[in-house]
Scaffold this motif. Structure first.
Motif, PDB file in Angstrom:
ATOM      1  N   ILE A 351       0.826  -1.212   0.000  1.00 10.50           N
ATOM      2  CA  ILE A 351       0.000   0.000   0.000  1.00 10.50           C
ATOM      3  C   ILE A 351       0.861   1.265   0.000  1.00 10.50           C
ATOM      4  CG2 ILE A 351      -0.285   0.168   2.510  1.00 10.50           C
ATOM      5  CD1 ILE A 351      -3.053   0.869  -0.096  1.00 10.50           C
ATOM      6  N   PRO A 429       7.162   0.069  14.231  1.00 11.03           N
ATOM      7  CA  PRO A 429       7.701   1.013  15.215  1.00 11.03           C
ATOM      8  C   PRO A 429       9.202   1.160  14.999  1.00 11.03           C
ATOM      9  CG  PRO A 429       6.348  -0.695  16.267  1.00 11.03           C
ATOM     10  CD  PRO A 429       6.580  -1.128  14.855  1.00 11.03           C
ATOM     11  N   TRP A 454      -0.056   4.126   9.715  1.00 11.76           N
ATOM     12  CA  TRP A 454      -1.283   3.862   8.944  1.00 11.76           C
ATOM     13  C   TRP A 454      -1.274   2.416   8.506  1.00 11.76           C
ATOM     14  CZ3 TRP A 454      -1.167   3.685   3.244  1.00 11.76           C
ATOM     15  CH2 TRP A 454       0.122   3.842   2.714  1.00 11.76           C
ATOM     16  N   THR A 456      -2.793  -0.713   5.303  1.00  9.02           N
ATOM     17  CA  THR A 456      -3.376  -1.010   3.994  1.00  9.02           C
ATOM     18  C   THR A 456      -4.837  -0.555   3.950  1.00  9.02           C
ATOM     19  OG1 THR A 456      -1.973  -2.954   3.849  1.00  9.02           O
ATOM     20  CG2 THR A 456      -3.879  -2.904   2.380  1.00  9.02           C
ATOM     21  N   GLY A 566       2.361  -2.068  18.138  1.00 11.50           N
ATOM     22  CA  GLY A 566       2.375  -3.229  17.250  1.00 11.50           C
ATOM     23  C   GLY A 566       1.027  -3.922  17.195  1.00 11.50           C
ATOM     24  N   ARG A 578       3.424  -7.364   6.048  1.00 11.76           N
ATOM     25  CA  ARG A 578       2.427  -7.921   6.946  1.00 11.76           C
ATOM     26  C   ARG A 578       2.100  -9.355   6.561  1.00 11.76           C
ATOM     27  NH1 ARG A 578      -2.830  -4.239   7.696  1.00 11.76           N
ATOM     28  NH2 ARG A 578      -4.181  -5.980   8.162  1.00 11.76           N
TER      29      ARG A 578
HETATM   30  O1  PRX Z   1       1.156  -2.413  13.114  1.00 12.97           O
HETATM   31  C1  PRX Z   1       1.104  -1.270  12.317  1.00 12.97           C
HETATM   32  C2  PRX Z   1       2.355  -1.194  11.471  1.00 12.97           C
HETATM   33  O2  PRX Z   1       2.029  -1.772  10.222  1.00 12.97           O
HETATM   34  C3  PRX Z   1       0.669  -2.211  10.228  1.00 12.97           C
HETATM   35  C4  PRX Z   1       0.059  -1.998   8.875  1.00 12.97           C
HETATM   36  O3  PRX Z   1       0.729  -2.767   7.928  1.00 12.97           O
HETATM   37  P1  PRX Z   1       0.344  -2.613   6.394  1.00 12.97           P
HETATM   38  O4  PRX Z   1      -1.114  -2.722   6.226  1.00 12.97           O
HETATM   39  O5  PRX Z   1       1.198  -3.575   5.654  1.00 12.97           O
HETATM   40  O6  PRX Z   1       0.750  -1.147   6.010  1.00 12.97           O
HETATM   41  C5  PRX Z   1       2.096  -0.776   6.120  1.00 12.97           C
HETATM   42  C6  PRX Z   1       2.287   0.609   5.574  1.00 12.97           C
HETATM   43  C7  PRX Z   1       1.390   1.613   6.100  1.00 12.97           C
HETATM   44  C8  PRX Z   1       0.016  -1.377  11.281  1.00 12.97           C
HETATM   45  O7  PRX Z   1      -1.166  -1.987  11.744  1.00 12.97           O
HETATM   46  N1  PRX Z   1       2.783   0.193  11.248  1.00 12.97           N
HETATM   47  C9  PRX Z   1       2.626   0.916  10.131  1.00 12.97           C
HETATM   48  N2  PRX Z   1       3.210   2.114  10.264  1.00 12.97           N
HETATM   49  C10 PRX Z   1       3.740   2.176  11.504  1.00 12.97           C
HETATM   50  C11 PRX Z   1       3.460   0.944  12.136  1.00 12.97           C
HETATM   51  N3  PRX Z   1       3.842   0.702  13.398  1.00 12.97           N
HETATM   52  C12 PRX Z   1       4.502   1.668  14.048  1.00 12.97           C
HETATM   53  N4  PRX Z   1       4.816   2.860  13.512  1.00 12.97           N
HETATM   54  C13 PRX Z   1       4.463   3.159  12.244  1.00 12.97           C
HETATM   55  N5  PRX Z   1       4.800   4.329  11.721  1.00 12.97           N
END
Ligand code: PRX
Length: 701
Positions: A351, A429, A454, A456, A566, A578
């Motif tokens: 995403i 994180p 943020w 997906t 997390g 993910r």
């Molecule tokens: O746990 C959070 C972590 O990534 C998850 C979302 O993963 P995905 O849908 O693959 O999107 C990734 C790109 C936006 C979240 O539920 N996550 C994402 N950004 C952060 C984060 N954890 C900590 N800090 C962030 N900046």
């Protein structure tokens, strides 16, 4: 669902004793995160130079996006776009939680990302394509060239492959410029694209094709990764075969050539099914396809993501709301101006790449870098050389990439003359220590850093500092972005106040335009996954009764900054990718000797989190290196090498409750080296815990 009180317990006890007692089934992953996020950090301030040029410097804009001005505040984002027809209703909430944005409006995403820039930026670079081999020249694709190529490929899709508005086209490609061209060609026709990360296996691609019912697959013969030319076409054959086994007939496989004019894969083409795009394209030279004026609420794309069950979810994103949201957040939080050179190192197959390589930046007419390969190839100076050569001044990457670059070349960035005004971290994180290296060494103490949280599902940023307004705090994403109103709720649905020192489940109170519309073909799962937990009344038509449940643990400091801890569900975030634990377990169970499989998350110095796999074998089978290798290979083959477990531990028996449920938290505690594995009184076989601990202790990492 997390068990009750997990977060509170962890926070109240602190972390020092590494105790696991009472911890929830899945918080082991996030407990490890807490360990690195424990201390309050000091603030860092953006430079006057950055503030002087930034788009978002006026704090009162946050007031304009307050709940008092909801939902009309988002008009400001929608007005960044060209509309064929302006919308009548900003937000329709008549069928919760299926919110509809900008209803009645019509627009086309390809027009907004390409055509409309021709008047002023025809000759401006849209993409600098950087091949992995350093001796291959960088290709600078202008908006005019992008326009020509998107039109020609759209004509090919329509007239050669029979793609029509509303169809789903699966695109399984590496990081080359033909990937956004294929996406924009779909958008031009009003067809939905479903991009599958190029590193995913043919099987993973097939599962997504079948769910989306795509009859057309767009792929490439091969590409470079880590100095090796990979045969990518082979995966298409697996995908089509697997799809057929699941009942989907793929009619057309369109294969781009990495080197136009030369087919570079050892895998033969299948007569009547596979077609080389570069051979057919000349028939469409100079062709123009009128962009389809799409209703704002028609879907633009599907993006599959992992959830707590084995089956990936097709997050369905809209045309109008999504595009408005990514354009607005790209402008204010990435601060992309026409003269900037922007580089997001993510893969378009995730995403981040969709929102912040393709749609957001292109909607703003940006110049972006698109890099084919591995960041540290052939050495950890590569990203800084690319940045220096192209004058990159906005840099966007993940904590995993930062950790890896730091480990491989901690002094490397200092050798180069790049100068970033803004840097992003996203996906996991970030440890404050890693953040500081990023800030001081990569950013040379001059760049504003945004830690953007943020998902997906959310389409675009939810929490981050506004780079010219809010000071940065290492390890904290920051406050919510414009128009987003988060709340942390405990298991009973009570608000956990800012500054309480307690963690809970982060939710968003209000709908926003970038939010996914539904899970493709599974609206019930959409409700169950994201809303059921905190919905107050299933009949309610009031959006206030439908907070969005993000599935992340978080805490809010007294300054209002959110610290994301997390995932709290069965998702493992490996290097920002993910993965569902169930997907990995299912793959392992495909090896005939394996009777039971359990995946746990283990802290890793570079990747942040890695899966570790426990297996129990059917009677009569014995552990062997060959067996473990076959299990690892199976996971790589079914999902992707990124899902490979760090270790496979063969156990005599799994720790189980009396009802037969595997207690993964106990395995996770052992894998992470915790002394106390918590309460074992509910186990039917408590004696196995010490046995497993001894076993793991005797293994090499
Ligand atoms: O746990 C959070 C972590 O990534 C998850 C979302 O993963 P995905 O849908 O693959 O999107 C990734 C790109 C936006 C979240 O539920 N996550 C994402 N950004 C952060 C984060 N954890 C900590 N800090 C962030 N900046």
């Amino acid at each position: 669902m997390p068990s009750r009180g997990g977060w509170r317990t962890v926070m109240e006890k602190g972390y020092g004793g590494k105790t696991m007692a009472d911890a929830a089934e899945r918080v082991t992953l996030t407990e490890a995160e807490i360990a690195v996020h424990w201390r309050e950090e000091e603030y860092y301030h953006p430079s006057p130079e950055f503030i002087g040029q930034a788009y978002l410097t006026d704090r009162s804009r946050y007031e304009r996006f307050s709940l008092d001005h909801f939902p009309d505040c988002f008009k400001e984002y929608a007005d960044l776009l060209d509309w064929y027809k302006y919308w009548d209703v900003t937000l329709d909430t008549s069928n919760p939680p299926f919110w509809r944005w900008f209803v009645g409006g019509r627009l086309n995403a390809a027009h907004n990302c390409v055509d409309r820039h021709l008047a002023r930026h025809r000759n401006k670079t849209a993409f600098h394509f950087v091949p992995e081999p350093e001796n291959e020249p960088i290709q600078h694709v202008t908006y005019q060239e992008l326009y020509n190529r998107v039109n020609e490929f759209a004509a090919l899709l329509r007239d050669f492959a029979g793609v029509r508005r509303g169809d789903r086209v699966t695109i399984h490609m590496p990081m080359v410029v033909e990937l956004p061209i294929a996406m924009l060609a779909c958008a031009r026709l009003g067809a939905m694209h479903s991009v599958v990360f190029g590193g995913f296996s043919g099987k993973a691609c097939a599962d997504r094709m079948v769910d989306a019912e795509s009859r057309v697959l767009v792929t490439m013969d091969g590409y470079y990764r880590n100095g090796e030319f990979l045969d990518h076409k082979a995966k298409a054959d697996v995908a089509v075969r697997e799809a057929a086994a699941q009942g989907l007939a793929v009619e057309r496989v369109l294969v781009w050539q990495r080197y136009p004019g030369r087919y570079s894969s050892p895998t033969p083409l299948v007569e009547g099914r596979d077609f080389v795009v570069n051979e057919i394209l000349p028939r469409f030279r100079g062709r123009r396809v009128d962009p389809e004026p799409m209703p704002a609420e028609d879907p633009l794309f599907l993006m599959y993501t992992s959830g707590s069950t084995g089956r990936p979810k097709g997050a369905q994103h809209s045309t109008g709301g999504y595009l408005a949201y990514v354009a607005g957040t790209s402008k204010y939080y990435l601060d992309i101006h026409p003269e900037d050179v922007y580089w997001c190192m993510a893969d378009i197959g995730w995403i981040t790449g969709h929102s912040y390589i393709v749609y957001g930046p292109l909607a703003l007419g940006a110049s972006s870098v698109l890099y084919e390969g591995q960041p540290a190839y052939p050495d950890p100076g590569r990203p800084w050389r690319i940045a220096e050569e192209l004058g990159v001044n906005i840099f966007h990457t993940s904590p995993t990439a930062i950790r890896a670059l730091r480990k491989a070349g901690p002094e490397e960035p200092k050798k180069y003359g790049h100068r970033f005004k803004l840097m992003t971290t996203v996906g996991e994180p970030i440890e404050p220590d890693v953040w500081r290296w990023y800030y001081h060494v990569v950013g040379k103490g001059q760049a504003a850093v945004v830690d953007t949280w943020w998902q997906t599902e959310t389409g675009g940023f939810l929490c981050t500092t506004a780079p010219a307004i809010h000071p940065m705090k290492p390890g904290s994403a920051g406050p919510a972005v414009l128009g987003i109103h988060p709340v942390i709720l405990d298991e009973e649905g009570h608000e956990v106040p800012a500054g309480s020192g307690k963690a809970g489940n982060i939710c968003i109170r209000n709908p926003w335009p970038g939010m996914m519309q539904t899970i493709w073909r599974d609206p019930e799962r959409f409700i169950q996954t994201y809303f059921a937990k905190y919905n107050r009344d299933p009949q309610s038509k009031d959006w206030r009764d439908w907070p969005y449940f993000a599935g992340d643990g978080a805490m809010q400091a007294s300054d209002g900054y959110f610290r994301i801890l997390g995932r709290i569900d069965d998702v493992i975030n490996v290097a920002g990718h993910r993965l569902g634990t169930k997907e990995i377990e299912n793959a392992a169970l495909g090896v005939p000797e394996v009777a039971e499989a359990a995946v746990v998350a283990v802290r890793d110095e570079v990747k942040g989190i890695m899966p570790e796999l426990y297996v129990a074998l059917h009677p009569g089978h014995r552990e062997s290196e060959d067996l473990k290798q076959r299990i690892v290979d199976r996971v790589a083959q079914e999902i992707s090498p990124i899902a490979k477990p760090r270790r496979v531990v063969v156990v005599p028996d799994m720790p189980k409750t009396r009802s037969g449920k595997i207690m993964r938290r106990i395995l996770a505690a052992i894998s992470n080296g915790f002394e106390d594995v918590g309460d074992v009184t509910t186990l039917s076989n408590p004696e196995v815990v010490d046995e497993i601990r001894r076993l793991v202790g005797s293994l090499k990492s």
